[in-house]
Design an enzyme around this catalytic site. Sequence first.
Site, mmCIF file in Angstrom:
data_model
loop_
_atom_site.group_PDB
_atom_site.id
_atom_site.type_symbol
_atom_site.label_atom_id
_atom_site.label_comp_id
_atom_site.label_asym_id
_atom_site.label_seq_id
_atom_site.Cartn_x
_atom_site.Cartn_y
_atom_site.Cartn_z
ATOM 1 N N GLY A 9 0.811 -1.161 -0.056
ATOM 2 C CA GLY A 9 0.179 -0.072 0.145
ATOM 3 C C GLY A 9 0.838 1.044 0.133
ATOM 4 O O GLY A 9 1.949 1.268 -0.588
ATOM 5 N N THR A 10 0.025 2.400 0.407
ATOM 6 C CA THR A 10 0.970 3.725 0.461
ATOM 7 C C THR A 10 1.835 3.587 1.261
ATOM 8 O O THR A 10 3.011 4.118 1.014
ATOM 9 C CB THR A 10 -0.304 4.783 1.092
ATOM 10 N N ALA A 66 1.757 22.573 6.181
ATOM 11 C CA ALA A 66 3.030 22.239 7.004
ATOM 12 C C ALA A 66 2.423 21.274 8.280
ATOM 13 O O ALA A 66 2.439 21.302 9.262
ATOM 14 C CB ALA A 66 3.503 23.466 7.796
ATOM 15 N N GLY A 94 4.202 17.381 4.888
ATOM 16 C CA GLY A 94 5.205 18.678 4.085
ATOM 17 C C GLY A 94 6.397 18.835 4.741
ATOM 18 O O GLY A 94 7.260 19.014 4.186
ATOM 19 N N GLU A 149 8.193 16.680 6.795
ATOM 20 C CA GLU A 149 9.001 15.672 6.544
ATOM 21 C C GLU A 149 9.745 15.900 5.173
ATOM 22 O O GLU A 149 11.040 15.757 5.068
ATOM 23 C CB GLU A 149 8.436 14.181 6.777
ATOM 24 N N ASP A 169 -7.312 4.004 6.435
ATOM 25 C CA ASP A 169 -7.570 5.497 6.082
ATOM 26 C C ASP A 169 -8.923 5.665 5.358
ATOM 27 O O ASP A 169 -9.394 6.752 5.249
ATOM 28 C CB ASP A 169 -6.612 5.857 4.937
ATOM 29 N N HIS A 194 20.186 4.950 33.135
ATOM 30 C CA HIS A 194 20.991 6.107 33.249
ATOM 31 C C HIS A 194 22.308 5.741 32.543
ATOM 32 O O HIS A 194 22.998 4.750 32.989
ATOM 33 C CB HIS A 194 21.171 6.555 34.595
HETATM 34 C C1 FAD Z 1 4.473 10.511 2.225
HETATM 35 C C2 FAD Z 1 4.043 9.833 3.292
HETATM 36 C C3 FAD Z 1 4.522 9.347 4.725
HETATM 37 C C4 FAD Z 1 3.853 8.777 5.808
HETATM 38 N N1 FAD Z 1 4.339 8.542 6.737
HETATM 39 C C5 FAD Z 1 3.592 7.896 7.799
HETATM 40 C C6 FAD Z 1 4.274 7.333 8.842
HETATM 41 O O1 FAD Z 1 5.534 7.757 8.988
HETATM 42 N N2 FAD Z 1 3.596 6.815 9.983
HETATM 43 C C7 FAD Z 1 2.105 6.528 9.624
HETATM 44 O O2 FAD Z 1 1.699 5.818 10.649
HETATM 45 N N3 FAD Z 1 1.735 6.764 8.553
HETATM 46 C C8 FAD Z 1 2.508 7.475 7.480
HETATM 47 N N4 FAD Z 1 1.607 7.662 6.293
HETATM 48 C C9 FAD Z 1 0.412 7.309 6.322
HETATM 49 C C10 FAD Z 1 0.245 5.733 6.151
HETATM 50 O O3 FAD Z 1 0.898 5.719 4.685
HETATM 51 C C11 FAD Z 1 -1.221 5.590 5.719
HETATM 52 O O4 FAD Z 1 -2.169 5.739 6.888
HETATM 53 C C12 FAD Z 1 -1.622 4.041 5.733
HETATM 54 O O5 FAD Z 1 -0.819 3.673 4.392
HETATM 55 C C13 FAD Z 1 -2.900 3.763 5.611
HETATM 56 O O6 FAD Z 1 -3.087 2.214 5.246
HETATM 57 P P1 FAD Z 1 -4.179 1.632 4.688
HETATM 58 O O7 FAD Z 1 -4.070 0.305 4.655
HETATM 59 O O8 FAD Z 1 -5.540 2.374 5.053
HETATM 60 O O9 FAD Z 1 -4.262 2.150 3.155
HETATM 61 P P2 FAD Z 1 -3.165 2.409 2.035
HETATM 62 O O10 FAD Z 1 -1.853 2.028 2.407
HETATM 63 O O11 FAD Z 1 -3.495 3.375 1.385
HETATM 64 O O12 FAD Z 1 -3.592 1.084 1.091
HETATM 65 C C14 FAD Z 1 -4.734 0.760 0.135
HETATM 66 C C15 FAD Z 1 -4.338 -0.207 -0.674
HETATM 67 O O13 FAD Z 1 -5.583 -0.481 -1.645
HETATM 68 C C16 FAD Z 1 -5.194 -0.615 -2.914
HETATM 69 N N5 FAD Z 1 -6.648 -0.535 -3.224
HETATM 70 C C17 FAD Z 1 -7.220 0.579 -3.617
HETATM 71 N N6 FAD Z 1 -8.534 0.367 -4.163
HETATM 72 C C18 FAD Z 1 -8.425 -0.994 -4.646
HETATM 73 C C19 FAD Z 1 -9.127 -1.723 -5.072
HETATM 74 N N7 FAD Z 1 -10.421 -1.463 -5.638
HETATM 75 N N8 FAD Z 1 -8.804 -3.083 -5.521
HETATM 76 C C20 FAD Z 1 -7.440 -3.305 -5.198
HETATM 77 N N9 FAD Z 1 -6.897 -2.699 -4.433
HETATM 78 C C21 FAD Z 1 -7.090 -1.572 -4.270
HETATM 79 C C22 FAD Z 1 -4.334 0.519 -2.963
HETATM 80 O O14 FAD Z 1 -3.591 0.307 -4.453
HETATM 81 C C23 FAD Z 1 -3.379 0.256 -1.643
HETATM 82 O O15 FAD Z 1 -2.171 -0.489 -2.048
HETATM 83 C C24 FAD Z 1 2.214 8.423 5.286
HETATM 84 C C25 FAD Z 1 1.837 8.788 4.248
HETATM 85 C C26 FAD Z 1 2.432 9.413 3.335
HETATM 86 C C27 FAD Z 1 1.882 9.517 1.931
#
Ligand code: FAD
Length: 468
Positions: A40-41, A182, A186, A188, A312, A444
């Site tokens: 994922g993300t 910010a 942003g 990071e 998310d 410590h």
């Molecule tokens: C630059 C950046 C830095 C971040 N840093 C942090 C951090 O340090 N710590 C932290 O806790 N969070 C961080 N986050 C936030 C974190 O990435 C998200 O909160 C987290 O990924 C959410 O997880 P999720 O499983 O809900 O969704 P996601 O990780 O968004 O995964 C959803 C997945 O579903 C797939 N998908 C969507 N629709 C379909 C479909 N219909 N069929 C099949 N697949 C589908 C997508 O392709 C994706 O792979 C950061 C985000 C960004 C952008």
Amino acid sequence: MEKFDVVIIGSGPGGYVAAIRAGQLGLKTAIVEKDKELGGTCLNVGCIPSKALLTSSDHFIFAKKEAQKHGIVIEGVHVDLAKMQQRKDKVVKTMNSGVRALMKTNKVTAFEGFGTITAPGKVSIKSSSGQAQEIETKNIIIATGSVPIELPFAKFDGKTIVSSTEALTFMEAPPRLLVIGAGAIGLELGSVWSRLGSEVTMLEFLPRIALGFDLELSNLLQRSLTAQGMTFHLETKVTAVKVDNGRVTATATKGNEELKFEADKVLVSVGRAPFSDGVGAEKVGVALDDKKRIKIDNQFRTNVEGIYAIGDVIAGPMLAHKASDEGIACVEIIAGKAGHVNYDAIPGIIYTNPELAGVGLTEEEAKEKGIDYRVGKFPFRATGRAVSNEELDGTAKVVVDAKTDRILGAHILQHAASELIAEAVSVIEFGGSSEDLGRTTHAHPTLSEAVKEAALNVEKRALHIINR
Ligand SMILES: Cc1cc2nc3c(=O)[nH]c(=O)nc-3n(C[C@H](O)[C@H](O)[C@H](O)COP(=O)(O)OP(=O)(O)OC[C@H]3O[C@@H](n4cnc5c(N)ncnc54)[C@H](O)[C@@H]3O)c2cc1C
């Protein structure tokens, strides 16, 4: 047609962790992911690659500016950005194969393709090569995550007006980078490119940075980042972004004043929006809220039987560990167990240097809620470990209920805040007090002694305070 107990749509930290737990519980599980790689993300374009670049760029600053203080002479320090990016990609690849191996270990079937719920209990999968198949399942978990929010007057073009995804892949530090927003992302990515040589200007609509974090510590973080070379414009509302010949001009208003900012690239980091396009939720009657998040009850159930949602795509902080813990709880509920997430004990972190971490209530939130609270604070510069590390910036702070002494929140600004906050999370989870934390023996010399001293200071009895 293949039949499963649970089909999870989306393989981010919500989906893939839910799949592991489902496998552990003996449920016949499938995960559907539209992208080529799992994770994922967070793994592919979020938490992991951003931390890889933050670490590398922090090492660069250490070598350039800090090493000499330690008597280490490094000459000719420079950045090989191609190599830095290759290392980041390798980190992501290693984690990708780790997730794939975890799916195998837990007997989870991974389908590559876009998942659409065609009816309760039915998911159709369309692969990138156009092949379609349908699978049947008793339960569906929607874990489709989020996408960057686009500003109507600054549409992403992937080159000059970019989201975090592209800002992780620059092959040259843009000479001038504008960052709109910010918040965590942003700050990071602004830090990464500032360390690697960009002149970074942060434009923020609010009168403060790092909304959601302790105000006093956020202000201190802004001071540190300003000292590192980043420029902040608060209460500054960007109203237009024009690109001409690869150069950006942003127009903004600050009070009655109109400001113009010129740059080579602009990173729009104004938040993320839940993503459920094409998953078929609404077609099968799943209700969304006014922010397009999937509505659930306190057990992750949507209004349609057998369909759940986590991460998310539902309400709450957009954080990887929140998504994972929801995934675990959701699957446990499906398996007839008592799954639960304690939303009062979810830490949030900004991985700048110093890092800003927080859990539970901030002082401002306690005030707003009319809670009778007390605060204990302690500066890291008064601990032996911070002095020996030459990392003097930062403060530890606890917010407690004035009557019961129960810890309601903890906030830390320090190089290692992301690790230090875990102790406070545990104490909050167990309903502990500042007395409990203050009486716990801390090794410590460690930075964690400042957290203990902050707890002691609720009663004004921190030990290492000169001129109280
Ligand atoms: C630059 C950046 C830095 C971040 N840093 C942090 C951090 O340090 N710590 C932290 O806790 N969070 C961080 N986050 C936030 C974190 O990435 C998200 O909160 C987290 O990924 C959410 O997880 P999720 O499983 O809900 O969704 P996601 O990780 O968004 O995964 C959803 C997945 O579903 C797939 N998908 C969507 N629709 C379909 C479909 N219909 N069929 C099949 N697949 C589908 C997508 O392709 C994706 O792979 C950061 C985000 C960004 C952008």
